[in-house]
Design a protein around this motif. Sequence first.
Motif, short mmCIF file in Angstrom:
data_model
loop_
_atom_site.label_atom_id
_atom_site.label_comp_id
_atom_site.label_asym_id
_atom_site.label_seq_id
_atom_site.Cartn_x
_atom_site.Cartn_y
_atom_site.Cartn_z
N ARG A 1 0.36 3.09 0.37
CA ARG A 1 -1.16 3.56 0.51
C ARG A 1 -1.40 4.59 1.37
NH1 ARG A 1 -3.04 -1.27 0.90
NH2 ARG A 1 -2.92 -1.77 -1.34
N ALA A 2 -0.74 4.40 2.75
CA ALA A 2 -0.89 5.08 3.91
C ALA A 2 -0.22 6.64 3.55
CB ALA A 2 -0.18 4.42 5.18
N VAL A 3 0.80 6.64 2.92
CA VAL A 3 1.21 8.03 2.82
C VAL A 3 0.81 8.72 1.33
CG1 VAL A 3 3.26 7.44 3.93
CG2 VAL A 3 3.56 7.25 1.70
N ASP B 1 1.40 7.67 -1.94
CA ASP B 1 2.42 7.59 -2.85
C ASP B 1 1.90 6.62 -3.87
OD1 ASP B 1 4.45 7.24 -4.57
OD2 ASP B 1 5.95 6.94 -2.88
N ARG B 2 1.01 7.07 -4.63
CA ARG B 2 0.47 6.27 -6.11
C ARG B 2 1.33 5.94 -6.70
NH1 ARG B 2 -4.41 9.28 -8.31
NH2 ARG B 2 -3.03 11.13 -8.29
N GLY B 3 2.58 6.48 -7.27
CA GLY B 3 3.38 6.36 -8.22
C GLY B 3 4.25 5.06 -7.36
N GLY B 4 4.77 5.30 -6.33
CA GLY B 4 5.54 4.22 -5.40
C GLY B 4 4.83 2.79 -5.37
N LYS B 5 3.50 2.98 -5.24
CA LYS B 5 2.28 2.07 -5.22
C LYS B 5 2.39 1.41 -6.52
CE LYS B 5 -2.46 0.60 -4.16
NZ LYS B 5 -3.57 0.98 -3.94
N ALA B 6 2.47 2.01 -7.40
CA ALA B 6 2.28 1.37 -8.81
C ALA B 6 3.69 0.65 -9.25
CB ALA B 6 2.09 2.75 -9.98
N THR B 7 4.82 1.36 -8.78
CA THR B 7 6.18 0.46 -9.26
C THR B 7 6.26 -0.75 -8.36
OG1 THR B 7 7.10 2.78 -9.46
CG2 THR B 7 8.60 0.93 -8.98
#
Length: 80
Positions: A19-21, A23-29
């Motif tokens: 969340r801090a960086v 990275d919505r895709g990483g968060k979703a994964t």
Amino acid sequence: VGEKQTALDYYNQALPLLRAVGDRGGKATTLNNIGAVYDSLGEKQTALDYYNQALPLLRAVGDRRGEATTLNNIGGVYSD
């Protein structure tokens, strides 16, 4: 169950960093992975909650493969 709890601990540490960086895709994964752990523990409603948090993020970033995987995971919860 112990290993699954360890997995949840690491995923939950990753979420605020992603969340801090931004990275919505990483968060979703990661949300999808958390959902999968809860699904394997038999906590179906919790799994659905995480899958449903992942879905709009995947759509927002245009990750069609991730969207399909998450939709498949949601279907799996309902078919169980």
